[in-house]
Design a protein around this motif. Structure first.
Motif, PDB file in Angstrom:
ATOM      1  N   ILE A  77     -12.048   3.142   4.932  1.00 29.00           N
ATOM      2  CA  ILE A  77     -11.646   1.986   3.670  1.00 29.00           C
ATOM      3  C   ILE A  77     -11.956   2.208   2.567  1.00 29.00           C
ATOM      4  N   GLY A 113      -9.149   3.871   1.170  1.00 30.18           N
ATOM      5  CA  GLY A 113      -8.176   2.728   1.163  1.00 30.18           C
ATOM      6  C   GLY A 113      -7.384   2.972   2.562  1.00 30.18           C
ATOM      7  N   ARG A 114      -8.044   3.671   3.560  1.00 28.96           N
ATOM      8  CA  ARG A 114      -7.040   3.532   4.815  1.00 28.96           C
ATOM      9  C   ARG A 114      -8.132   3.468   6.086  1.00 28.96           C
ATOM     10  N   HIS A 155      -4.496   0.439  -3.473  1.00 22.94           N
ATOM     11  CA  HIS A 155      -6.015   0.622  -3.085  1.00 22.94           C
ATOM     12  C   HIS A 155      -6.872   1.251  -4.373  1.00 22.94           C
ATOM     13  N   SER A 167     -10.750   2.117  -4.369  1.00 25.08           N
ATOM     14  CA  SER A 167     -11.050   2.994  -3.480  1.00 25.08           C
ATOM     15  C   SER A 167     -12.201   4.113  -4.087  1.00 25.08           C
ATOM     16  N   GLN A 179      -3.140  -4.251   5.548  1.00 25.44           N
ATOM     17  CA  GLN A 179      -3.017  -3.785   4.198  1.00 25.44           C
ATOM     18  C   GLN A 179      -3.663  -2.524   4.086  1.00 25.44           C
ATOM     19  N   TYR A 180      -4.729  -1.910   5.093  1.00 18.16           N
ATOM     20  CA  TYR A 180      -5.404  -0.567   5.062  1.00 18.16           C
ATOM     21  C   TYR A 180      -4.699   0.374   6.107  1.00 18.16           C
TER      22      TYR A 180
END
Length: 580
Positions: free
Chosen positions: A215, A219-220, A296, A299, A550-551
């Motif tokens: 994350i 951003g994941r 994101h 990030s 959201q991620y």
């Protein structure tokens, strides 16, 4: 004195007449045999002078075993856990600092907290560089990234500061406070996963730690424990960790004989495949992929690409910085949590004070939050003892190297010397930690009788020293605290009981042998403390998954196929592995 003997040997060798060596009149060779003799004698002279130099350095450096020519002390290295052997040498020579020769190169091992503080912290400006690392750096990760970078010149120092500034933006002390919300949610999901399948606790911890750094970096998040990003990247981290532990077998034997690293990888089986250089690195592909996706904007990789022109970042540097983020937060954090479970099993008497404090401060209708930390001194001490008892980075991470000749207690530490802090010895010194193998959170409470002075306010040296301290320290400390506090609050952790009533014992010394060590697999029992805590864990886990929606995302890349020679369909990043 030894210095007089060495001086006499040198004078004798340097003034020996060529005629006495059988080379004929005026030193001219008389034939092929004489040429061979001359070459052999020149080699012998070089070896003798080299050994004289080794002995002269040994005379001036900290004490240690007597080195052999060329081999040094390499043959004395144990097959496993050399940090315990270096601790024993320190006791044998009654000194906090010892010298151990890896081939012709002396290495300095620091086995005492106060010596480590004096050398590596207070003289951080001198010990900010890295030594030559043949296996881990030259054949592995390279020596241009932040982790392995030299800082002996002004240009190198400027480059290293740029990398450090970028990394601090990602996981510095101030930055990690921004991550508390999703770190807290990921910790809640860990608790829910333990409730559903406690036997898979290792996988749950690995998913949690990797998801947090994913994350931050991309951003994941990582939703499943069997995601290849977890299984393949952590396996790669374990392999890399094994490549920087001193050893007398290949590939580490190339540190003793660095000339062996010059052979092409294709004809050098002792290199174990090391030395292959790719046009694009796996972590660069991940970073570029994430940077192209919308959203994101906070990030780490989007920050790297936004600052790329300013710092003139090459692809390899983007890859290195992204990989460092994983190294600073995935394998190390999950290994620390596995050690926490082991400590609970082996020392169950430490759990009751934690439960009392948690019930008093938090209750059973919600789990702990970051705001509770100041009110829970025992849980804070519990986490500190986890870091101290079986530190993951058992030899303090990568070695340091002085940028100039230095002296400690009158002993010389030459410029460029491999200088390593032995965290195992430091954290198991009876002076600071009586009965060191006993897991005892009480030792970190201010009013406890076992409390001893220790350099540094934290009371442990788990994350290294000086300017080379672990970049992910703040992130790891923050995440470890909230996760341990929540698991202590929600679960009873104990040794596993078999159907016949017998107990499965655990071994507190059964750890891996890598630079980042973790417990070998063991069985245990993890059950909810009460029905109320179980219901709360389930409810908070559902809410956390909603918060983290959201991620959601997934990468198309897999490390197992990324470097495959036969995979031509991996767009521009699927380039063949090429040797340098």
């Amino acid at each position: 004195m030894i210095s007089d003997h060495l001086r006499n040997i040198t004078i004798h060798l340097s003034t020996h007449r060529w005629a006495d060596l059988g080379l004929g009149v005026l030193g001219k060779p008389q034939g092929p045999i004489d040429i061979a003799v001359m070459v052999a004698q020149a080699v012998l002279l070089a070896l003798v002078l080299d050994y004289v130099h080794m002995l002269w350095l040994r005379y001036k450096m900290p004490p240690g075993p007597f080195p052999l020519p060329i081999l040094g002390n390499t043959l004395l290295l144990p097959e496993n856990k050399p940090w315990i052997y270096f601790e024993e040498l320190s006791k044998r020579y009654n000194t906090p600092v010892i010298t151990f020769w890896i081939g012709r190169n002396p290495t300095v091992w620091i086995n005492d907290a106060w010596a480590a503080s004096e050398i590596l912290d207070k003289r951080a400006g001198i010990y900010s560089s890295r030594p030559r690392m043949v296996v881990f750096a030259e054949l592995g990760n390279g020596q241009d990234g932040m982790l392995n970078m030299y800082t002996t010149t002004a240009t190198q120092r400027e480059r290293w500061r740029a990398h450090r500034k970028l990394m601090h933006h990602g996981v510095g002390v101030q930055s990690v406070r921004r991550y508390r919300s999703f770190q807290n949610d990921e910790s809640r999901i860990v608790a829910a996963d333990l409730l559903a399948s406690p036997g898979e606790y290792v996988r749950h911890f690995e998913r949690y730690a990797t998801s947090v750094v994913s994350i931050i970096g991309f951003g994941r998040r990582v939703e499943r424990w069997d995601d290849p990003i977890i299984t393949e990247v952590i396996a790669n981290m374990h392999l890399a960790a094994d490549l920087n532990v001193p050893g007398k077998s290949f590939p580490m034997l190339m540190e003793t004989f660095p000339w062996l690293a010059r052979f092409p990888t294709s004809i050098a089986p002792w290199k174990r495949g090391l030395g292959r250089k790719r046009g694009f690195n796996f972590f660069y592909a991940l970073a570029d992929e994430a940077a192209q996706k919308p959203g994101h904007d906070g990030s780490f990789v989007k920050h790297l690409f936004a600052e790329r022109a300013k710092y003139g970042l090459r692809d390899e540097e983007v890859s290195s910085l992204t990989g460092n983020l994983f190294g600073a937060g995935s394998d190390t954090s999950s290994s620390t949590l596995i050690t926490f479970i082991l400590a609970c099993c082996a020392f169950p008497e430490t759990l009751a004070p934690a439960w009392e404090e948690l019930d008093r401060v938090v209750g059973q209708d919600r789990s702990p939050d970051f705001a509770d930390e100041p009110n829970m001194p025992y849980v804070r001490a519990f986490v500190k003892e986890v870091f101290r008892w079986r530190s993951v980075a058992i030899i303090g991470g990568q070695p340091h190297a002085p940028t100039q000749d230095d002296y400690y207690n009158g002993w010389l530490i030459p410029k460029g010397t491999w200088t390593q802090g032995n965290v195992w010895a430091i954290h198991h010194h009876e002076r600071e930690f009586p009965d060191p193998d006993r897991f005892n959170p009480q030792r970190f409470l201010a009013d406890h009788e076992d409390g001893r002075p220790f350099p540094g306010e934290r009371g442990y040296m788990t994350f290294g020293w000086g300017r080379r301290v672990c970049s992910g320290q703040a992130l790891a400390e923050q995440g470890t605290w909230i996760t341990i506090a929540r698991i202590l609050w929600g679960f009873k952790i104990a040794k596993k009981t078999r159907p016949d009533g017998s107990v499965v014992e655990v071994d507190i010394n059964n750890y891996t042998n890598g630079l980042n060590m973790r417990p070998q697999p063991f069985e245990c029992s993890i059950t909810p403390r009460t029905p109320r805590t179980a219901a709360t864990i389930e409810q908070e886990g559902r809410q956390a998954r909603d918060d983290l929606e959201q991620y959601r995302g997934e990468t198309k890349y897999r490390m197992s196929t990324f470097y495959s020679r036969n995979d031509r369909a991996m767009d521009k990043y699927g380039d063949d592995a090429k040797e340098e």
